[in-house]
Design an enzyme around this catalytic site. Sequence first.
Site, PDB file in Angstrom:
ATOM      1  N   ASN A  94      16.255  36.815 -19.065  1.00 56.03           N
ATOM      2  CA  ASN A  94      16.772  38.067 -19.602  1.00 56.03           C
ATOM      3  C   ASN A  94      16.692  39.090 -18.480  1.00 56.03           C
ATOM      4  OD1 ASN A  94      17.319  37.172 -22.240  1.00 56.03           O
ATOM      5  ND2 ASN A  94      15.158  37.354 -22.793  1.00 56.03           N
ATOM      6  N   HIS A 124      10.351  36.216 -15.333  1.00 61.57           N
ATOM      7  CA  HIS A 124       9.878  35.021 -16.046  1.00 61.57           C
ATOM      8  C   HIS A 124      11.071  34.232 -16.540  1.00 61.57           C
ATOM      9  CE1 HIS A 124      10.039  38.450 -18.782  1.00 61.57           C
ATOM     10  NE2 HIS A 124      10.425  37.616 -19.727  1.00 61.57           N
ATOM     11  N   LEU A 125      10.978  32.926 -16.368  1.00 63.10           N
ATOM     12  CA  LEU A 125      12.014  32.003 -16.822  1.00 63.10           C
ATOM     13  C   LEU A 125      11.585  31.450 -18.179  1.00 63.10           C
ATOM     14  CD1 LEU A 125      14.628  30.438 -16.088  1.00 63.10           C
ATOM     15  CD2 LEU A 125      13.151  28.680 -15.069  1.00 63.10           C
ATOM     16  N   HIS A 126      12.445  31.646 -19.199  1.00 69.23           N
ATOM     17  CA  HIS A 126      12.173  31.055 -20.510  1.00 69.23           C
ATOM     18  C   HIS A 126      12.637  29.597 -20.487  1.00 69.23           C
ATOM     19  CE1 HIS A 126      11.613  34.881 -22.906  1.00 69.23           C
ATOM     20  NE2 HIS A 126      12.285  35.374 -21.882  1.00 69.23           N
ATOM     21  N   GLY A 160      17.526  42.235 -23.664  1.00 72.54           N
ATOM     22  CA  GLY A 160      16.312  41.998 -24.432  1.00 72.54           C
ATOM     23  C   GLY A 160      15.077  41.844 -23.568  1.00 72.54           C
ATOM     24  N   GLN A 161      15.226  41.995 -22.242  1.00 72.03           N
ATOM     25  CA  GLN A 161      14.032  41.886 -21.377  1.00 72.03           C
ATOM     26  C   GLN A 161      13.017  42.953 -21.789  1.00 72.03           C
ATOM     27  OE1 GLN A 161      14.661  42.280 -17.111  1.00 72.03           O
ATOM     28  NE2 GLN A 161      12.539  41.720 -16.654  1.00 72.03           N
ATOM     29  N   SER A 162      11.794  42.503 -22.025  1.00 70.04           N
ATOM     30  CA  SER A 162      10.761  43.436 -22.487  1.00 70.04           C
ATOM     31  C   SER A 162       9.555  43.455 -21.559  1.00 70.04           C
ATOM     32  CB  SER A 162      10.311  43.070 -23.907  1.00 70.04           C
ATOM     33  OG  SER A 162       9.800  41.749 -23.937  1.00 70.04           O
TER      34      SER A 162
HETATM   35  P1  5GP Z   1      11.564  38.986 -22.312  1.00 72.03           P
HETATM   36  O1  5GP Z   1      11.911  39.614 -23.625  1.00 72.03           O
HETATM   37  O2  5GP Z   1      11.020  40.016 -21.333  1.00 72.03           O
HETATM   38  O3  5GP Z   1      12.643  38.149 -21.698  1.00 72.03           O
HETATM   39  O4  5GP Z   1      10.390  37.958 -22.610  1.00 72.03           O
HETATM   40  C1  5GP Z   1       9.067  38.348 -22.763  1.00 72.03           C
HETATM   41  C2  5GP Z   1       8.402  37.290 -23.587  1.00 72.03           C
HETATM   42  O5  5GP Z   1       7.004  37.444 -23.449  1.00 72.03           O
HETATM   43  C3  5GP Z   1       8.721  37.386 -25.075  1.00 72.03           C
HETATM   44  O6  5GP Z   1       9.347  36.180 -25.501  1.00 72.03           O
HETATM   45  C4  5GP Z   1       7.358  37.605 -25.735  1.00 72.03           C
HETATM   46  O7  5GP Z   1       7.208  36.892 -26.947  1.00 72.03           O
HETATM   47  C5  5GP Z   1       6.399  37.106 -24.663  1.00 72.03           C
HETATM   48  N1  5GP Z   1       5.109  37.763 -24.669  1.00 72.03           N
HETATM   49  C6  5GP Z   1       4.885  39.114 -24.769  1.00 72.03           C
HETATM   50  N2  5GP Z   1       3.570  39.362 -24.714  1.00 72.03           N
HETATM   51  C7  5GP Z   1       2.947  38.158 -24.583  1.00 72.03           C
HETATM   52  C8  5GP Z   1       1.565  37.785 -24.477  1.00 72.03           C
HETATM   53  O8  5GP Z   1       0.641  38.600 -24.494  1.00 72.03           O
HETATM   54  N3  5GP Z   1       1.305  36.447 -24.358  1.00 72.03           N
HETATM   55  C9  5GP Z   1       2.310  35.503 -24.329  1.00 72.03           C
HETATM   56  N4  5GP Z   1       1.924  34.223 -24.209  1.00 72.03           N
HETATM   57  N5  5GP Z   1       3.613  35.837 -24.424  1.00 72.03           N
HETATM   58  C10 5GP Z   1       3.927  37.148 -24.546  1.00 72.03           C
END
Ligand code: 5GP
Length: 112
Positions: free
Chosen positions: A85, A98-100, A91-93
């Site tokens: 993302n 990080h690679l999903h 939706g990047q949060s």
């Molecule tokens: P993004 O939305 O940035 O692409 O992905 C961030 C991901 O990090 C989300 O899928 C969210 O569920 C995960 N995430 C957020 N906080 C934590 C945490 O404290 N531990 C783990 N294992 N995952 C987290």
Amino acid sequence: MDCLFCRIIRGEIAAKKVYEDDQVFAFHDVNPQAPVHILIVPKKHFAGLPQAQAEDAEVIGHSHLVAAKLGRELGIDHGYRTVYNVGPDSGQSVFHLHLHLIGGRKMSWPPG
Ligand code: 5GP
Ligand code: ZN
């Protein structure tokens, strides 16, 4: 650094680790979107793909090879997604690259 994923890599926040080497740290997503949902994170902090430098090419490629290895080991070779993302509209949060790795169920296309 106050970055969430840097703190997970340093062991200051608990995570279910599935793989680690000198370049990346991989752990289960806390809010999985499929039976397998792993985050593969470079140990070096940078915010996302737009902030990647030429010197980051190796870890970006390596992250995908780790995804392929984990996909084999976890038995999801018949269908998975690797996703970055990029930016708020995607939706990047968490702003540490990080690679999903998402799999273990049938997925639709296009993604939401
Ligand atoms: P993004 O939305 O940035 O692409 O992905 C961030 C991901 O990090 C989300 O899928 C969210 O569920 C995960 N995430 C957020 N906080 C934590 C945490 O404290 N531990 C783990 N294992 N995952 C987290
Ligand atoms: Zn970080």
